[in-house]
Design an enzyme around this catalytic site. Structure first.
Site, mmCIF file in Angstrom:
data_model
loop_
_atom_site.group_PDB
_atom_site.id
_atom_site.type_symbol
_atom_site.label_atom_id
_atom_site.label_comp_id
_atom_site.label_asym_id
_atom_site.label_seq_id
_atom_site.Cartn_x
_atom_site.Cartn_y
_atom_site.Cartn_z
ATOM 1 N N HIS A 243 19.335 -4.842 40.493
ATOM 2 C CA HIS A 243 20.471 -4.469 39.644
ATOM 3 C C HIS A 243 20.014 -4.407 38.200
ATOM 4 O O HIS A 243 19.145 -5.172 37.780
ATOM 5 C CB HIS A 243 21.588 -5.513 39.790
ATOM 6 N N ASN A 246 23.117 -4.054 30.914
ATOM 7 C CA ASN A 246 22.615 -4.014 29.541
ATOM 8 C C ASN A 246 22.007 -5.339 29.108
ATOM 9 O O ASN A 246 21.201 -5.390 28.184
ATOM 10 C CB ASN A 246 23.743 -3.611 28.591
ATOM 11 N N GLY A 247 22.383 -6.420 29.792
ATOM 12 C CA GLY A 247 21.807 -7.716 29.456
ATOM 13 C C GLY A 247 20.411 -7.924 29.999
ATOM 14 O O GLY A 247 19.683 -8.797 29.533
ATOM 15 N N GLY A 248 20.014 -7.108 30.987
ATOM 16 C CA GLY A 248 18.699 -7.256 31.605
ATOM 17 C C GLY A 248 18.742 -6.858 33.057
ATOM 18 O O GLY A 248 19.780 -6.450 33.585
ATOM 19 N N GLY A 249 17.621 -7.006 33.740
ATOM 20 C CA GLY A 249 17.539 -6.629 35.142
ATOM 21 C C GLY A 249 17.575 -7.835 36.056
ATOM 22 O O GLY A 249 17.363 -8.980 35.634
ATOM 23 N N ASP A 375 33.980 -16.107 37.600
ATOM 24 C CA ASP A 375 33.780 -14.664 37.764
ATOM 25 C C ASP A 375 33.764 -14.315 39.248
ATOM 26 O O ASP A 375 32.865 -13.632 39.746
ATOM 27 C CB ASP A 375 32.471 -14.227 37.096
#
Length: 864
Positions: A243, A246-249, A375
């Protein structure tokens, strides 16, 4: 300001347009609550400078300087939230005295959204863009701004090359907004190659140098520094990407020491912001601490390690070999299948109830350790074959004792402000209990919280759920003192006059004739240039739906459209649904024929023949409208161009990097143009072309498990009007009025079978239930009845949410006007159908002949 550097600035995400109004999508410039712009915008622009603003960017350019080149090396400035104003002020003070064009994001909410976790990785971090005239000026600006911005920090811009270790980045790309057709046949931003031909200006998430240019020599050390960071010395090998955000992979890897598979989660500094302003690094450090607290719980992956590489942080955790609940839901949900039986409903209900109990136990085990997950949604729940339920992604988890709220949450499961601590998870569990039976529908609840009782009622009518389970979920979601009036939704689906009145009441109540950009609120696409006027998302589409269903006239609204159509804004589309041709068509239908013809003449002065073939925006829709207005020569020219493009074979998968299938974006649009041209000329070669085009779209269809034929996107099948089976069926039906074809007749029956499904995630015309109703697919009465899932009260009338279900929409493509129109097609007293899809003539009326092209039996390659 005739030349505006840079791209269109239209954001891909919907979140930005939810910040202003709780009911409708809107832009920040219409916010009355706070001044959302950066303070620099309150400064006066010096004499000799021009400026322009969009919903995202503010542009500044000197008037008296020579025009900028059309493309070249551009500079991007990145900045974290606390440095943004300082960086803008420094660039402003640097560029203005030197006559250097630049732009910057217009305000802090936009800046936060561009850097949020859900933002595009290709554009993230870009706060300011500076446009050097040549490589010498590029080098000078970089050196001088590097000194001025020494204390500024910001996220790494993945599409660019970093200059030194500060907030400056460079990439080669377009300055002027030019377009070309991509390999998939769509109109995209363009640059010139070495031969002067326009090619796509690729804006991905990796840095690259176009083959026709070279990297300036002074940047070679920067490239070497970038390439020096590798994963070679890590004790893990990366096997695949699970996945990207924008925060990273998130990567699937293997521990070199043990051979065990692991998951590596990456965090980029200053990127992936949440509503609390935390970046991805802060959240991954928090997740590490939470996983340490949950060590040993089956519900949580085991923490295996933590390290940094370059500036990026990595969390190493146990690989849980499971399937996301969302994937299981999509595979098992019975109402999306045309062959759904009562036995299917019972079996699904049994599985869903058991799964919900297991998830509740997993969440409860976290609560026993004092942790609130925060979440909970189906993509964060893994189900293994041995019965384990694991919850993944603890970035926003909180401690129960803090009675806090998560800073990020899925909109379908996000608790209202009155829930804190473990009540946040209890709310999400209640949404999950509804969501497994009414997928995504809880996204709508902030629009009208009492809707939850109606959803619960529909679930109980449809599924054999255990007594009390849904009622308890409804009570948890609704909160104390909730009321529900079933009559506020769809009281009588057979009472067309009442239904029409209630839909029209909501539409007209939403009108804002005092605004210049849009008359009726709709999809975010209406904030593109001219989007508030067009057929798909603007006033033209709403007025077309009202007129087609026997409502009106509406002189004030029609005057609003006529006035603005006479002075279209720069950058307006030309197409049938996205632009001026569609507006002209509607003005003609409304009786404003002189205005309509004048607008067509405006369109003909543009380079319309270079557009894509798509019905929504390109030549097939324009050609149909030119036929309508009597410009037969030009319409047949459009048909010729579309015919030439049919020679390219199409892959079996639609979308992505491949050309899209379907009515609005695929080959069915040109097929419709060819059929109409045949009806006008009697040339049977045009029917041959229509058959070829339809075969291309059918090639990109695949049979579902229920036997229905739907457009194949590789990872899903689409039944919808815009690029799914319903749109193809409409054109195929019209073709079969003129030529018998047994294979096409079989395909038509299989395409329509998709409409026998009983549930669709959205109600809208282009990508929802209303489109299936218009296509006459499947069981139309059942499709109409199913509109109850999404109906919401508004202003004493009835309305529907638009795409993403986050806000109401009144437009034709996504919202209430489209639903009104669809109901008019099947319930109205007067004929009602999409433009150029009305009943076909029994035989062609050839009253036009000319030489050349497709009119005299010219054949084309099959291309299928």
């Amino acid at each position: 300001m005739t030349h505006r550097p840079g791209g269109s600035g239209q954001m891909d995400k919907y979140e930005l347009y939810c910040l202003v109004d709780q009911c409708f999508y809107d832009t920040l410039e219409h916010s009355t609550a706070v001044d959302a712009d950066f303070s620099m915008l309150h400064r006066s622009v010096p004499a000799g400078w021009s400026s322009a603003r969009t919903d995202t960017w503010c542009y500044f350019a000197p008037d008296n300087e020579p025009p900028l080149p059309s493309q070249g090396w551009k500079i991007h400035v990145s900045a974290r939230v606390e440095d943004a104003e300082k960086a803008i002020e420094a660039v402003w003070d640097y560029c203005l005295p030197r006559g250097i064009a630049f732009k910057f994001l217009r305000g802090m909410p936009v800046h936060v959204m561009v850097n949020s976790k859900a933002a595009s990785r290709a554009s993230s971090g870009k706060l300011i863009t500076v446009y050097p005239r040549d490589e010498a000026q590029l080098e000078l600006i970089l050196k001088e701004l590097d000194e001025l911005l020494r204390d500024v920090r910001g996220p790494y811009i993945l599409s660019d090359l970093r200059y030194n270790d500060g907030p400056l980045f460079v990439r080669y790309g377009g300055f002027a907004e030019r377009h070309c057709l991509s390999p998939s046949g769509e109109r995209v931003l363009a640059v010139e190659d070495e031969d002067g031909a326009l090619v796509p200006d690729v804006r991905g998430a990796t840095f690259s140098v176009p083959p026709w240019t070279t990297l300036p020599s002074f940047l070679e050390p920067q490239l070497a520094a970038r390439n020096s960071v590798t994963t070679t010395d890590l004790p893990y090998t990366i096997e695949s990407v699970l996945h990207f955000s924008n925060g990273g992979g998130v990567y699937l890897g293997r521990d070199k020491r043990t051979g065990e598979r692991v998951v590596l989660k990456e965090a980029r500094p200053h990127a992936g912001l949440d509503t609390a302003g935390r970046d991805a690094v802060a959240r991954i450090e928090h997740e590490r601490d939470i996983l340490e607290r949950l060590a040993g719980l089956p519900a949580a992956p085991a923490l295996l390690g933590y390290f940094t590489l370059g500036e990026h942080h990595f969390l190493v955790q146990e690989f849980v070999d499971g399937t996301p609940l969302q994937r299981r839901l999509v595979h098992r949900y019975p109402l999306t299948r045309a062959t759904c039986t009562e036995q299917d409903l019972a079996e699904y209900t049994e599985w869903a109830v058991e799964t919900l109990e297991e998830v509740a136990r997993a969440v409860g085990s976290l609560h026993e350790r004092g942790v609130v997950f925060g979440d909970l949604h189906p993509d964060n729940i893994l189900l293994t074959d041995d019965g384990r339920v694991a919850l993944i992604d603890y970035e926003v988890a909180t401690l129960a004792e803090d009675r806090a709220r998560a800073a990020l949450a899925h909109p379908a499961f996000a608790a209202p402000p009155d829930r804190q601590g473990v009540d946040v998870d209890r709310y999400a569990l209640a949404c999950l209990r509804l969501g497994l039976f009414a997928p995504q529908c809880t996204i709508m609840l902030p629009l009208h919280r009492p809707k939850v009782a109606h959803l619960g009622q529909l679930v109980k009518e449809t599924f054999p759920v255990p007594h009390g389970m849904i009622d308890a979920a409804v009570a948890t979601i609704a909160g104390a003192g909730a009321e529900h009036d079933p009559a506020a939704y769809l009281p009588d689906l057979t009472d067309w006059p009442d239904l029409r009145e209630r839909l029209a009441k909501a539409i007209t109540a939403s009108a804002t004739p005092g605004r210049d950009d849009r008359l009726f609120p709709g999809d975010v696409a209406q904030f593109q240039p001219g989007g508030g006027l067009n057929l798909a998302h603007g006033a033209a589409g709403v007025l077309f739906a009202l007129h087609s269903t026997g409502l009106g006239p509406f002189p004030e609204y029609e005057r609003w459209l006529r006035d603005r159509a006479r002075r279209p804004v720069q950058g307006s589309g030309l197409g049938l649904y996205d632009g001026l041709h569609g507006i002209a068509y509607v003005l003609d239908v409304l009786g404003h024929r002189e205005d309509a013809h004048d607008l067509v003449e405006v369109c003909l002065r543009e380079k319309w023949d270079r557009l894509e073939s798509a019905l929504i925006s390109g030549l097939s829709g324009i050609g149909l409208n030119l036929l309508h207005f009597g410009h037969t020569d030009l319409a047949l020219r459009a048909a010729d161009i579309c015919a030439e493009r049919l020679g390219t074979p199409v892959p079996e998968i639609s979308g992505g990097t491949n050309p899209r299938a379907g009515l609005m974006h695929g080959s069915s649009g040109p097929a419709l143009l060819f059929v109409h041209a045949y009806e006008r000329t009697g040339d049977s070669a045009l029917l041959d072309l229509a058959a070829t085009a339809l075969q291309q779209d059918l090639r990109r269809c695949r049979h579902s498990e229920d036997g229905s034929l739907q457009v194949n996107q590789g990872w899903r099948l689409l039944p919808y009007l815009d690029e799914g089976s319903a749109g193809i069926a409409l054109v195929l039906e019209r073709y079969l009025r003129h030529r018998h074809d047994e294979a096409f007749e079989t395909a038509l029956a299989e395409l329509r079978l998709a409409g026998r499904a009983r549930f669709f995630v959205q109600a809208g015309l282009f990508t929802g239930r209303a489109g299936l109703i218009v296509a006459g697919a499947g069981n139309v009465p059942e499709l109409v009845k199913g509109l109850r899932w999404h109906a919401l009260p508004h202003a004493g009338g009835l309305a529907f949410p638009g795409d993403q279900l986050l806000r109401l929409s009144m437009d034709f493509a996504t919202g209430t006007a489209g639903v009104l129109f669809a109901l008019g097609v099947v319930m109205g007293e007067r004929p009602c159908q999409l433009p150029f899809l009305e009943a076909a003539p029994e035989r062609p009326h050839p009253h036009y002949t000319t030489e050349g092209g497709v009119r005299h039996g010219t054949s084309r390659p099959a291309g299928s």
